[in-house]
Design a protein around this motif. Sequence first.
Motif, PDB file in Angstrom:
ATOM      1  N   LYS A   3      -4.984  -5.676  -0.633  1.00 49.76           N
ATOM      2  CA  LYS A   3      -4.955  -4.666   0.419  1.00 49.76           C
ATOM      3  C   LYS A   3      -6.098  -4.898   1.404  1.00 49.76           C
ATOM      4  O   LYS A   3      -7.153  -5.435   1.057  1.00 49.76           O
ATOM      5  CB  LYS A   3      -5.073  -3.264  -0.188  1.00 49.76           C
ATOM      6  N   ILE A   4      -5.876  -4.452   2.635  1.00 49.28           N
ATOM      7  CA  ILE A   4      -6.909  -4.450   3.660  1.00 49.28           C
ATOM      8  C   ILE A   4      -7.432  -3.022   3.759  1.00 49.28           C
ATOM      9  O   ILE A   4      -6.680  -2.100   4.093  1.00 49.28           O
ATOM     10  CB  ILE A   4      -6.369  -4.908   5.028  1.00 49.28           C
ATOM     11  N   ILE A   5      -8.717  -2.839   3.483  1.00 48.35           N
ATOM     12  CA  ILE A   5      -9.272  -1.497   3.368  1.00 48.35           C
ATOM     13  C   ILE A   5     -10.478  -1.357   4.294  1.00 48.35           C
ATOM     14  O   ILE A   5     -11.387  -2.182   4.278  1.00 48.35           O
ATOM     15  CB  ILE A   5      -9.670  -1.196   1.915  1.00 48.35           C
ATOM     16  N   LEU A   6     -10.457  -0.323   5.106  1.00 48.21           N
ATOM     17  CA  LEU A   6     -11.574   0.014   5.986  1.00 48.21           C
ATOM     18  C   LEU A   6     -12.346   1.161   5.349  1.00 48.21           C
ATOM     19  O   LEU A   6     -11.777   2.219   5.071  1.00 48.21           O
ATOM     20  CB  LEU A   6     -11.064   0.414   7.371  1.00 48.21           C
ATOM     21  N   ILE A   7     -13.644   0.942   5.115  1.00 49.46           N
ATOM     22  CA  ILE A   7     -14.499   1.959   4.511  1.00 49.46           C
ATOM     23  C   ILE A   7     -15.655   2.254   5.452  1.00 49.46           C
ATOM     24  O   ILE A   7     -16.423   1.349   5.796  1.00 49.46           O
ATOM     25  CB  ILE A   7     -15.060   1.517   3.150  1.00 49.46           C
ATOM     26  N   THR A   8     -15.790   3.504   5.856  1.00 44.67           N
ATOM     27  CA  THR A   8     -16.961   3.891   6.650  1.00 44.67           C
ATOM     28  C   THR A   8     -18.079   4.341   5.706  1.00 44.67           C
ATOM     29  O   THR A   8     -17.818   4.797   4.593  1.00 44.67           O
ATOM     30  CB  THR A   8     -16.632   5.013   7.643  1.00 44.67           C
ATOM     31  N   GLY A  26     -10.173  -8.441  -5.532  1.00 44.12           N
ATOM     32  CA  GLY A  26      -9.454  -9.315  -4.623  1.00 44.12           C
ATOM     33  C   GLY A  26      -8.965  -8.704  -3.336  1.00 44.12           C
ATOM     34  O   GLY A  26      -8.301  -9.376  -2.544  1.00 44.12           O
ATOM     35  N   ASP A  27      -9.277  -7.433  -3.096  1.00 44.28           N
ATOM     36  CA  ASP A  27      -8.923  -6.827  -1.818  1.00 44.28           C
ATOM     37  C   ASP A  27      -9.885  -7.314  -0.734  1.00 44.28           C
ATOM     38  O   ASP A  27     -10.955  -7.870  -1.031  1.00 44.28           O
ATOM     39  CB  ASP A  27      -8.977  -5.302  -1.909  1.00 44.28           C
ATOM     40  N   LYS A  28      -9.522  -7.077   0.515  1.00 49.61           N
ATOM     41  CA  LYS A  28     -10.390  -7.395   1.636  1.00 49.61           C
ATOM     42  C   LYS A  28     -10.882  -6.088   2.248  1.00 49.61           C
ATOM     43  O   LYS A  28     -10.107  -5.151   2.403  1.00 49.61           O
ATOM     44  CB  LYS A  28      -9.651  -8.248   2.661  1.00 49.61           C
ATOM     45  N   ALA A  66     -14.026  -0.461  16.531  1.00 47.55           N
ATOM     46  CA  ALA A  66     -14.162  -0.960  15.164  1.00 47.55           C
ATOM     47  C   ALA A  66     -12.797  -1.160  14.514  1.00 47.55           C
ATOM     48  O   ALA A  66     -12.547  -2.189  13.860  1.00 47.55           O
ATOM     49  CB  ALA A  66     -14.993   0.021  14.332  1.00 47.55           C
ATOM     50  N   VAL A  67     -11.905  -0.187  14.696  1.00 50.01           N
ATOM     51  CA  VAL A  67     -10.556  -0.303  14.138  1.00 50.01           C
ATOM     52  C   VAL A  67      -9.827  -1.502  14.746  1.00 50.01           C
ATOM     53  O   VAL A  67      -9.166  -2.279  14.037  1.00 50.01           O
ATOM     54  CB  VAL A  67      -9.773   1.007  14.352  1.00 50.01           C
ATOM     55  N   ASN A  68      -9.947  -1.683  16.038  1.00 49.44           N
ATOM     56  CA  ASN A  68      -9.316  -2.836  16.689  1.00 49.44           C
ATOM     57  C   ASN A  68      -9.882  -4.153  16.163  1.00 49.44           C
ATOM     58  O   ASN A  68      -9.155  -5.147  16.027  1.00 49.44           O
ATOM     59  CB  ASN A  68      -9.501  -2.746  18.207  1.00 49.44           C
ATOM     60  N   LYS A  69     -11.171  -4.170  15.858  1.00 47.99           N
ATOM     61  CA  LYS A  69     -11.803  -5.373  15.314  1.00 47.99           C
ATOM     62  C   LYS A  69     -11.233  -5.707  13.938  1.00 47.99           C
ATOM     63  O   LYS A  69     -11.021  -6.886  13.611  1.00 47.99           O
ATOM     64  CB  LYS A  69     -13.314  -5.159  15.230  1.00 47.99           C
ATOM     65  N   VAL A  70     -10.985  -4.688  13.126  1.00 48.34           N
ATOM     66  CA  VAL A  70     -10.413  -4.902  11.795  1.00 48.34           C
ATOM     67  C   VAL A  70      -9.022  -5.524  11.914  1.00 48.34           C
ATOM     68  O   VAL A  70      -8.690  -6.492  11.222  1.00 48.34           O
ATOM     69  CB  VAL A  70     -10.335  -3.591  10.996  1.00 48.34           C
ATOM     70  N   VAL A  71      -8.217  -4.980  12.811  1.00 45.97           N
ATOM     71  CA  VAL A  71      -6.855  -5.484  12.988  1.00 45.97           C
ATOM     72  C   VAL A  71      -6.881  -6.915  13.529  1.00 45.97           C
ATOM     73  O   VAL A  71      -6.103  -7.780  13.093  1.00 45.97           O
ATOM     74  CB  VAL A  71      -6.047  -4.555  13.916  1.00 45.97           C
ATOM     75  N   ALA A  72      -7.780  -7.186  14.464  1.00 48.57           N
ATOM     76  CA  ALA A  72      -7.887  -8.540  15.014  1.00 48.57           C
ATOM     77  C   ALA A  72      -8.290  -9.541  13.938  1.00 48.57           C
ATOM     78  O   ALA A  72      -7.854 -10.700  13.952  1.00 48.57           O
ATOM     79  CB  ALA A  72      -8.903  -8.553  16.151  1.00 48.57           C
ATOM     80  N   ASN A  73      -9.105  -9.097  12.987  1.00 45.46           N
ATOM     81  CA  ASN A  73      -9.608 -10.001  11.948  1.00 45.46           C
ATOM     82  C   ASN A  73      -8.646 -10.149  10.772  1.00 45.46           C
ATOM     83  O   ASN A  73      -8.390 -11.266  10.305  1.00 45.46           O
ATOM     84  CB  ASN A  73     -10.958  -9.503  11.445  1.00 45.46           C
ATOM     85  N   PHE A  74      -8.116  -9.025  10.290  1.00 48.48           N
ATOM     86  CA  PHE A  74      -7.294  -9.036   9.081  1.00 48.48           C
ATOM     87  C   PHE A  74      -5.798  -8.857   9.339  1.00 48.48           C
ATOM     88  O   PHE A  74      -4.989  -9.056   8.429  1.00 48.48           O
ATOM     89  CB  PHE A  74      -7.763  -7.953   8.112  1.00 48.48           C
ATOM     90  N   GLY A  75      -5.425  -8.404  10.538  1.00 53.03           N
ATOM     91  CA  GLY A  75      -4.006  -8.283  10.872  1.00 53.03           C
ATOM     92  C   GLY A  75      -3.397  -6.922  10.638  1.00 53.03           C
ATOM     93  O   GLY A  75      -2.367  -6.594  11.221  1.00 53.03           O
ATOM     94  N   ARG A  76      -4.038  -6.116   9.799  1.00 58.27           N
ATOM     95  CA  ARG A  76      -3.500  -4.786   9.504  1.00 58.27           C
ATOM     96  C   ARG A  76      -4.589  -3.957   8.830  1.00 58.27           C
ATOM     97  O   ARG A  76      -5.659  -4.470   8.502  1.00 58.27           O
ATOM     98  CB  ARG A  76      -2.264  -4.870   8.603  1.00 58.27           C
ATOM     99  N   ILE A  77      -4.285  -2.678   8.605  1.00 59.17           N
ATOM    100  CA  ILE A  77      -5.153  -1.801   7.796  1.00 59.17           C
ATOM    101  C   ILE A  77      -4.243  -1.038   6.845  1.00 59.17           C
ATOM    102  O   ILE A  77      -3.400  -0.245   7.281  1.00 59.17           O
ATOM    103  CB  ILE A  77      -5.963  -0.818   8.662  1.00 59.17           C
ATOM    104  N   ASP A  78      -4.383  -1.281   5.563  1.00 55.05           N
ATOM    105  CA  ASP A  78      -3.551  -0.595   4.572  1.00 55.05           C
ATOM    106  C   ASP A  78      -4.145   0.747   4.163  1.00 55.05           C
ATOM    107  O   ASP A  78      -3.408   1.709   3.927  1.00 55.05           O
ATOM    108  CB  ASP A  78      -3.382  -1.475   3.327  1.00 55.05           C
ATOM    109  N   ILE A 229      -5.755   4.740  -4.862  1.00 58.87           N
ATOM    110  CA  ILE A 229      -5.355   3.762  -3.848  1.00 58.87           C
ATOM    111  C   ILE A 229      -4.049   3.078  -4.229  1.00 58.87           C
ATOM    112  O   ILE A 229      -3.197   2.812  -3.367  1.00 58.87           O
ATOM    113  CB  ILE A 229      -6.483   2.735  -3.642  1.00 58.87           C
ATOM    114  N   ASP A 230      -3.858   2.821  -5.515  1.00 57.26           N
ATOM    115  CA  ASP A 230      -2.681   2.076  -5.972  1.00 57.26           C
ATOM    116  C   ASP A 230      -1.458   2.958  -6.216  1.00 57.26           C
ATOM    117  O   ASP A 230      -0.357   2.447  -6.435  1.00 57.26           O
ATOM    118  CB  ASP A 230      -3.011   1.320  -7.262  1.00 57.26           C
ATOM    119  N   SER A 231      -1.627   4.262  -6.161  1.00 61.23           N
ATOM    120  CA  SER A 231      -0.520   5.172  -6.473  1.00 61.23           C
ATOM    121  C   SER A 231       0.555   5.131  -5.387  1.00 61.23           C
ATOM    122  O   SER A 231       0.255   5.151  -4.189  1.00 61.23           O
ATOM    123  CB  SER A 231      -1.042   6.598  -6.624  1.00 61.23           C
ATOM    124  N   ALA A 232       1.810   5.102  -5.824  1.00 61.47           N
ATOM    125  CA  ALA A 232       2.930   5.163  -4.880  1.00 61.47           C
ATOM    126  C   ALA A 232       3.116   6.578  -4.348  1.00 61.47           C
ATOM    127  O   ALA A 232       3.712   6.778  -3.289  1.00 61.47           O
ATOM    128  CB  ALA A 232       4.210   4.695  -5.573  1.00 61.47           C
TER     129      ALA A 232
END
Length: 272
Positions: A3-8, A26-28, A66-78, A229-232
């Motif tokens: 998963k791609i995770i943004l943490i403030t 193994g998450d990013k 900052a959010v745009n930077k995450v998307v530019a680097n990782f492609g998405r935010i999960d 985080i992993d819960s459906a």
Amino acid sequence: MSKIILITGASRGFGRLWANALLKRGDKVAATARNIEDLNDLIETFGDAVLPIQLDVNDREACFAAVNKVVANFGRIDVLINNAGFGLFGAIEETTEKQARAQIETNFFGLLWVTQAVIPIMRAQKSGHIIQVSSFLGLVTLPVLGIYNASKYAVNGLSETLASEVKDFGIKVSLIEPNGFSTDWSGASAMQTEPTEIYAPIKQAFFESATPDSWGNPESTTSAVLQLIDSANPPLHFLLGKVAYPGVKQVYSQRLAEFEAWKEVSAGAHGH
């Protein structure tokens, strides 16, 4: 799939612990901090899996950047974990305007700006999980934490509403609501009002009521947060710690009893 995770607020406390645990499995992680140098050890250990971002969440424009930077680097935010915040200790009467505004600016508005920035990304993805680090003090209150309580009540009201607005876009919302934990929240990160003698007995009673067992072990939260985080089907309200549930249950039972006692008077006020 990682998963791609943004943490403030990832420089210390819960943010640091959870970032480390997510990276280990193994998450990013895009990790934000006011001082980017505080993230150096994460970068040394995990390399390109970490995207360090210097961010003051009080700056709305910087939050969107900052959010745009995450998307530019990782492609998405999960997953977004809105963790930045601090405690303000002191009686309401003692609190200065500057202190009150600083508390609400960071704990509420800072969280709002990052949330607003990430919604369009997750909406376009048709998926995402917004996790707001609130407090069980967004459900009940304690003395000597009045403005902090208010900031977390605001976060809860915002996030409950948000959940109803974004669910059809595939976006889930959860509120993490911890009781007290032995983090930096009540230490160096906290702000204190100028004390006055009149409130000294209330403060003394408050601080003496806490036992060593009242404070949870921050490291023990990691497994629970990974499960969230992993819960459906993650919960909207997610209490952390063994003090939170009985405390909330007691207060809510009292509120329901009070509503019941006054229900005839309340209904009569409707007028027809």
